[in-house]
Design an enzyme around this catalytic site. Structure first.
Site, short mmCIF file in Angstrom:
data_model
loop_
_atom_site.label_atom_id
_atom_site.label_comp_id
_atom_site.label_asym_id
_atom_site.label_seq_id
_atom_site.Cartn_x
_atom_site.Cartn_y
_atom_site.Cartn_z
N ASP A 87 -1.77 13.46 21.55
CA ASP A 87 -0.54 13.24 20.78
C ASP A 87 -0.66 13.81 19.38
OD1 ASP A 87 0.70 11.99 22.87
OD2 ASP A 87 0.61 9.97 22.03
N ARG B 149 5.66 15.14 24.61
CA ARG B 149 4.67 15.85 25.41
C ARG B 149 3.42 16.07 24.56
NH1 ARG B 149 6.17 22.27 25.97
NH2 ARG B 149 6.70 22.68 23.79
N ASP C 234 0.82 -1.21 0.00
CA ASP C 234 0.00 0.00 0.00
C ASP C 234 0.86 1.26 0.00
OD1 ASP C 234 -2.32 -1.43 -0.09
OD2 ASP C 234 -2.82 -1.20 2.03
N ASP D 7 -4.53 10.05 4.78
CA ASP D 7 -4.77 10.96 5.89
C ASP D 7 -3.77 12.10 5.95
OD1 ASP D 7 -2.41 9.73 6.98
OD2 ASP D 7 -3.64 8.19 7.92
#
Length: 289
Positions: free
Chosen positions: A168, A149, A62, A139
Site C-alpha cells: 500500500d 490497488r 501533536d 515521516d
C-alpha cells in the site's frame, strides 16, 4: 529568555476555551508586546518576527506541533507544547500545569531536546531540479491514491537497490515518527533523540515486510513503477501527487526540531507507555500453586 525576545503562541482553532487560555497566559506572563499569537492553520509569520522569537508555545495536539515545526526549525526556535489533544507524545505540559510551569521554561535553564528531521524532494523525469522540497519531523510516505490497488515501489538506499515493494505504501520515518504511522504499520519504536531513519512498508504483499533501521546519513530513493496513481505526504499533510517516473529522495534535513524539556532524556519511556495507553508498572508473578 533573552531581553527583548519574542514569545510566539500558536493554538489549534475550534477548541473550546483555547483563545481564553492563550490570553490568560500572555497576561500572567506579563509579556505585553513581546509576543505574537497565531492560528495553526494560518502560520504566516514574517522572517523578521521569527528571527526575534526565542520560544514558541503551542496549545493543541501533536498535529499542531507538526505544523509549527516547519516554521520554527529553520530558525532553531524551540517549542513548548501544551497538550489539548488525545495522545500528546511531543507536548510537555497539561493545561493545568501551563500557567504555573511556563515561567521556569522561559526564564530558567530547561533542557533543549533536539530531534532529527527529514527532507524529501520530488523530481520529475528529465528535470534538472526538484519540483518540490519539503521537511518533516515524523515521516515521509509514498502511498496509493484514490485507486484501491497495490503499488510497486522501487526502493534504493545509497543508490543500491533494496527491493521493489508491492504494498500500500512505504514510510520513511524519523525516530519521532516511529511512534506514529510506522508503529501502526508494524514498525519498532526508536528513541526520539537517536540519529537514525526507519524504512517501513505498509501492508506489503508477498514481500519483505520487516522494517529496516538505517543510519541518519542514508539517502533513500523511492520510485513508483508504471503509471500507478500515488501520493507523497509529509507529516500527514498531502503535499503532491506523483506522476509516472517521479523520483522521491528522502534524506536527513539540515534542520533540527527543538523542544524544551524539564525531565531527563529517560523520561521518554514513561511518556511512551502513557501515550500508548499501557501501564509501565511491573506485573507481579502469579503465585506458584
Amino acid at each position: 529568555m533573552p531581553s527583548g525576545a519574542l514569545v510566539g503562541f500558536v493554538y489549534k482553532p475550534n477548541v473550546p476555551g483555547v483563545t481564553d487560555l492563550i490570553n490568560s497566559l500572555v497576561k500572567s506572563l506579563k509579556l505585553g508586546g513581546n509576543c505574537w499569537i497565531a492560528d495553526s492553520s494560518k502560520l504566516d509569520i514574517g522572517t523578521d518576527t521569527m528571527a526575534s522569537t526565542s520560544t514558541i508555545i503551542t496549545a493543541g495536539g501533536d498535529g499542531t506541533i507538526l505544523r509549527v515545526v516547519r516554521l520554527a526549525a529553520p530558525y532553531s526556535v524551540p517549542i513548548l507544547g501544551i497538550n489539548l489533544g488525545r495522545v500528546g507524545f511531543m507536548a510537555e505540559l497539561t493545561v493545568d500545569e501551563a500557567a504555573r510551569e511556563i515561567p521556569g521554561y522561559l526564564h530558567g535553564s530547561p533542557r533543549v531536546e533536539k530531534r532529527m528531521m527529514l527532507q524529501a524532494s520530488v523530481t520529475s523525469p528529465g528535470a534538472a531540479e526538484p519540483r518540490l522540497v519539503v521537511h518533516a519531523l515524523n515521516d515521509v510516505v509514498v502511498t496509493r491514491g484514490a485507486e484501491v490497488r497495490l503499488l510497486d515501489i522501487e526502493t534504493r538506499i545509497d543508490d543500491v537497490l533494496l527491493i521493489t515493494y508491492r504494498a500500500d505504501g512505504v514510510i520513511v520515518a524519523t525516530p519521532t515518527g516511529s511512534t506514529g504511522y510506522a508503529l501502526s504499520a508494524g514498525g519498532p519504536v526508536l528513541y526520539p533523540e537517536a540519529m537514525e531513519m526507519l524504512l517501513q512498508p505498509v501492508a506489503a504483499h508477498m514481500s519483505f515486510q520487516t522494517g529496516i533501521i538505517i543510519p541518519a546519513d542514508s539517502v533513500v530513493e523511492l520510485r513508483v513503477d508504471g503509471d500507478q496513481e500515488a501520493v507523497l505526504t509529509a507529516d500527514g499533510f498531502t503535499d503532491t501527487s506523483l506522476g509516472p517516473g517521479d523520483k522521491v529522495v528522502v534524506e536527513r534535513s539540515p534542520h533540527m526540531a527543538r523542544f524544551l524539556r524539564r525531565a531527563p532524556p529517560s523520561g521518554f519511556y514513561a511518556t511512551l507507555t502513557e501515550g500508548l495507553g499501557v501501564s509501565g508498572r511491573q506485573v507481579p508473578h502469579a503465585p506458584t500453586l
